[in-house]
Motif scaffolding. Structure first.
Motif, short mmCIF file in Angstrom:
data_model
loop_
_atom_site.label_atom_id
_atom_site.label_comp_id
_atom_site.label_asym_id
_atom_site.label_seq_id
_atom_site.Cartn_x
_atom_site.Cartn_y
_atom_site.Cartn_z
N UNK A 502 105.43 135.63 57.42
CA UNK A 502 105.31 136.77 58.33
C UNK A 502 105.94 137.98 57.66
N UNK A 503 105.67 139.19 58.17
CA UNK A 503 106.14 140.40 57.48
C UNK A 503 107.59 140.75 57.83
N UNK A 504 108.04 140.36 59.03
CA UNK A 504 109.40 140.70 59.46
C UNK A 504 109.84 139.72 60.55
N UNK A 505 111.15 139.63 60.79
CA UNK A 505 111.65 138.76 61.86
C UNK A 505 112.60 139.53 62.76
N UNK A 506 112.88 138.96 63.92
CA UNK A 506 113.79 139.56 64.90
C UNK A 506 115.23 139.21 64.49
N UNK A 507 115.97 140.21 63.99
CA UNK A 507 117.33 139.96 63.49
C UNK A 507 118.36 139.80 64.61
N UNK A 508 117.95 140.08 65.87
CA UNK A 508 118.91 140.00 66.99
C UNK A 508 119.06 138.60 67.54
N UNK A 558 112.30 131.29 63.74
CA UNK A 558 112.14 132.07 62.51
C UNK A 558 113.01 131.56 61.37
N UNK A 559 112.65 132.02 60.17
CA UNK A 559 113.44 131.65 58.98
C UNK A 559 113.40 132.81 58.00
N UNK A 560 114.56 133.13 57.44
CA UNK A 560 114.65 134.14 56.38
C UNK A 560 115.22 133.45 55.14
N UNK A 561 114.50 133.57 54.01
CA UNK A 561 114.96 132.95 52.76
C UNK A 561 115.21 134.05 51.74
N UNK A 562 116.47 134.19 51.29
CA UNK A 562 116.83 135.18 50.26
C UNK A 562 117.49 134.43 49.11
N UNK A 563 117.01 134.64 47.89
CA UNK A 563 117.62 133.91 46.77
C UNK A 563 117.48 134.65 45.45
N UNK A 564 118.38 134.29 44.53
CA UNK A 564 118.36 134.83 43.17
C UNK A 564 118.96 133.75 42.27
N UNK A 569 120.41 132.01 50.22
CA UNK A 569 120.85 132.06 51.62
C UNK A 569 119.63 131.88 52.53
N UNK A 570 119.76 130.98 53.51
CA UNK A 570 118.68 130.73 54.47
C UNK A 570 119.23 130.94 55.88
N UNK A 571 118.52 131.75 56.67
CA UNK A 571 118.95 132.02 58.05
C UNK A 571 117.84 131.59 58.99
N UNK A 572 118.20 130.87 60.06
CA UNK A 572 117.21 130.48 61.06
C UNK A 572 117.86 130.34 62.43
N UNK A 573 117.05 130.60 63.48
CA UNK A 573 117.55 130.43 64.85
C UNK A 573 117.35 128.99 65.32
N UNK A 574 116.87 128.11 64.42
CA UNK A 574 116.68 126.69 64.76
C UNK A 574 117.52 125.83 63.81
N UNK A 575 118.51 125.10 64.37
CA UNK A 575 119.40 124.27 63.55
C UNK A 575 118.61 123.23 62.75
#
Length: 720
Positions: A502-508, A558-564, A569-575
């Motif tokens: 997806x293009x963006x996620x809800x950060x709240x 949702x899931x956000x994956x940031x890496x180098x 770092x992976x962020x998600x609202x689902x454990x």
């Protein structure tokens, strides 16, 4: 559905078959003279370009080239301001040019490491794309180069004669159209699905030369205006009826009302014509379904002067047309319908051709029987092309597997080493039978055989996977060929298989975080993310770091994956998503003997948030199951009493909707078990991160689910 006085007939032109065709490999040459009919140029997998015209209902060849490499695209070109009647094709990394008479005038080797899969020609400018690479040549000299972040599916260039500058637009797999200026990215445009085809609106970009039509793999289409610094969406058509993906488009006034219509060809064989109403919004005017995917579509006049047609080329190489010429003669009672001489000769030649073909088949069979009994004959495996597509459908969180073969399919065997559900597909007429599997020792969870009806060349299936369980789905395709032969295709079921880019996620939202630090390269961590998640480009991204966003199509989490290099770092609202990633990534690192420092930050609010997201789905499924259980008893009461009037409105409503309820229930096997499984995993994962094993309490959880109430479920999670 049709809003026109014209009558439409499906009239296959008597051309026979060319070879298997790729997307966008058929074009109509411009007409010579004011009312003349047009010639058709079509290219195929055998590397052959066939050009023909129609005369008295018969296909008359103009030229046919010798076989060669598989042709991926065909485009028309010529000097700007002159008729675009030169034929250009790309095969491998070579581009060839032919005159309308079939004389070759160009052979240009682009020296690319991969085959060209998309091409656009405009005057002296040639634009080619191969996987991630875009190249622009002018008079066969290198001009511009661009490396895309994801696979390029198609390319189009805004008309330079209108704008005074070159503006190439790339359709990329990551749901983005990339607008270029020279070798640089000018800006990108987010579209609602992975775009697979682009066309200039009105064939010239519209009034200002800035309008582009796009079609997506998941069946959506739209019109976008592209200016120097920004873009604007003019309109968008969704895919509520779940038709196939868009493979080809054209603009042509087929309705004869002075307004250009949009012609669309889809991979499920649907041909559509969209007209425009007074508010300039597209509306469906006509629809016709063929049995094969439509690889090319063109509007023009081919068969008979002053009768326009929609010409289509299908995957297996049939060139057919929908014509506005009346095909039926009507007679009153007692009258005779007399066939014209032209029709009589056409019928006679068709009968003669049929007899000839039957003779050929008989001779071929006899020859095969003789050689199969010979001791010296060598058996050769017949080769056949398979066109397959394995895509995640956002609407119902299932995978669609579409298989198309150039000859009739005899049977298909599906085997999976992970638990998956097979869902019902309306378009599928094949008979399915299941075999028992030894799931424990052999890891074999599914064995299903589809037996196809005669002349089935295309088969569509739907499967639903379980996140956290990953492996391979294998399809063994056996066509009706002698000697019996089979092709195997493999499809990966990934650990987070129901996630979509997806293009963006809800950060709240309340987020849980997983961080990994270790001696891994950027390429290594990227390959692990590719292993875990669908829709991630296999090629390592340019630059030092990257961020991807995903949405779970089943739950909406949702899931956000940031890496180098060395850090991710992976962020998600689902454990449960975080838990699956932790298990899989640590296993992959262990395989490569890389030490990982794993840390996580669990937000307890996210559990309640996820349960609230599951709640409406669970409530609907429980209510549906309850209603379905009541149907038989209510029907019995109705028969016994002779009427249903004595029942309360709620029960009468269940009887009225019985067929729909049963259909819904049948469509979603094991849906309730799925949701129970997700809640159970969420419960276990919540306490796993706290270092507690709560598997003994699962039976209590299931009891609460059987008497479901959201508040009591939330309390159980908090108090356990």
């Amino acid at each position: 559905m049709e809003i026109s006085t014209k009558t439409w007939q499906h009239c296959p032109f008597d051309l026979g078959l060319v070879g298997v065709t790729s997307q966008k490999t058929m074009r109509l040459l411009p007409a010579v003279g004011r009312k003349a009919t047009q010639k058709v140029a079509v290219a195929d997998y055998d590397g052959v370009i066939t050009c023909f015209g129609m005369k008295k209902g018969e296909a008359v060849p103009v030229f046919k080239t010798l076989p060669g490499q598989k042709i991926a695209r065909l485009d028309l070109g010529g000097a700007i301001g002159t008729p675009q009647e030169k034929i250009f094709v790309c095969a491998g990394s070579e581009v060839k040019g032919f005159t309308k008479k079939g004389k070759q005038f160009l052979s240009f080797e682009a020296n690319l490491t991969e085959s060209i899969n998309a091409m656009h020609v405009s005057g002296a400018d040639l634009f080619v794309c191969a996987s991630y690479i875009y190249n622009h040549y002018c008079d066969c000299k290198d001009q511009d180069y661009y490396l895309s972040g994801d696979k390029i599916n198609d390319i189009v260039c805004l008309p330079a004669e209108n704008l005074g500058r070159i503006v190439p637009v790339l359709a990329c797999q990551d749901r983005v159209l990339r607008v270029l200026k020279g070798s640089e990215l000018l800006y990108d445009i987010e579209v609602p699905g992975p775009p697979c085809v682009l066309e200039l609106y009105n064939r010239d970009g519209g009034t200002n030369g800035e309008d582009i039509l796009y079609g997506t793999i998941d069946g959506k289409l739209g019109l976008i205006r592209i200016t120097d610094s920004s873009s604007s969406s003019k309109w968008e058509i969704g895919n509520e009826k779940k038709k196939g993906g868009v493979l080809c488009m054209d603009t042509f006034d087929i309705m004869g009302d002075g307004v250009k219509d949009i012609l669309v060809g889809r991979d499920d064989g649907t041909v559509e014509v969209y007209g425009f109403d007074c508010s300039n919004e597209p509306t469906l005017r006509f629809e016709h379904v063929l049995s094969e995917s439509i690889t090319s579509i063109q509007g023009g006049c081919v068969g008979k002067e002053s009768y326009d047609e929609v010409l289509t080329a299908t995957y297996t190489g049939w060139v057919t047309g929908l014509t506005t010429e009346p095909q039926q003669a009507e007679a009153g009672p007692g009258e005779e319908v007399k066939m014209s001489r032209e029709t009589q000769s056409k019928v006679a030649s068709l009968r003669a051709e049929l007899d000839q073909l039957q003779m050929k088949v008989l001779q071929g069979r006899e020859k095969y029987q003789q050689t199969s009994q010979s001791s010296t004959a060598v058996s050769a495996v017949p080769m056949f092309s398979v066109n397959d597509k394995f895509t995640l459908c956002q609407d119902d969180a299932s995978y669609s597997l579409a298989l198309e073969v150039q000859t009739a399919i005899d049977n298909l065997l599906l085997q999976s080493d992970v638990p998956i559900d097979l869902l019902d597909v309306d378009k599928n007429s094949a008979v399915v039978s299941f075999s028992e599997c030894d799931s424990e020792p052999n890891g074999n969870f599914l064995l299903a055989t589809y037996r196809c009806q005669a002349n089935t060349t295309r088969l569509e299936l739907k499967v639903r996977s379980i996140e956290g369980q990953y492996g391979t789905l294998q399809a063994y395709i056996t066509p009706r060929l002698q000697p019996k032969t089979c092709q195997v295709r493999q499809y990966l079921i990934k650990p987070l298989s129901l996630h979509q880019r997806t293009h963006a996620i809800d950060q709240d939202r309340p987020m849980n975080t997983l961080s990994l630090v270790g001696q891994f390269s950027f390429a290594e961590i990227h390959s692990w993310v590719v292993f875990c998640l669908p829709e991630v480009p296999e090629k390592t991204p340019a630059g030092e770091n990257i961020t991807f966003y995903f949405q779970n199509t089943f739950l909406g989490t949702q899931l956000e994956a940031t890496y180098c290099k060395g850090e991710s770092h992976f962020k998600s609202d689902n454990i449960s998503t975080i838990s699956i990633l932790k298990d899989v990534l640590s296993k992959e690192a262990t395989k490569r003997k890389i030490n990982l420092n794993i840390s996580y930050d669990i937000n307890d609010d996210s559990v309640g948030h996820t349960l609230k997201m599951i709640h409406p789905k669970l409530e609907y499924q429980l209510l549906l199951a309850k209603k379905v259980q009541l149907i038989d008893a209510l029907k019995e009461l109705q028969v016994h009493e002779g009427t249903a009037d004595f029942l309360i409105p709620e029960y009468r409503n269940i009887l009225d909707e019985a067929a729909y309820l049963l259909e819904e229930y049948k469509k979603q096997p094991a849906h309730l078990e799925r949701l129970y499984g997700m809640i159970t995993d969420l419960f276990i994962d919540k306490f796993k991160f706290k270092g507690q094993n709560v598997k003994t309490k699962v039976s209590l959880l299931l009891e609460i689910l059987d008497n479901y109430d959201l508040d009591s479920l939330m309390n159980f999670f908090n108090e356990a």
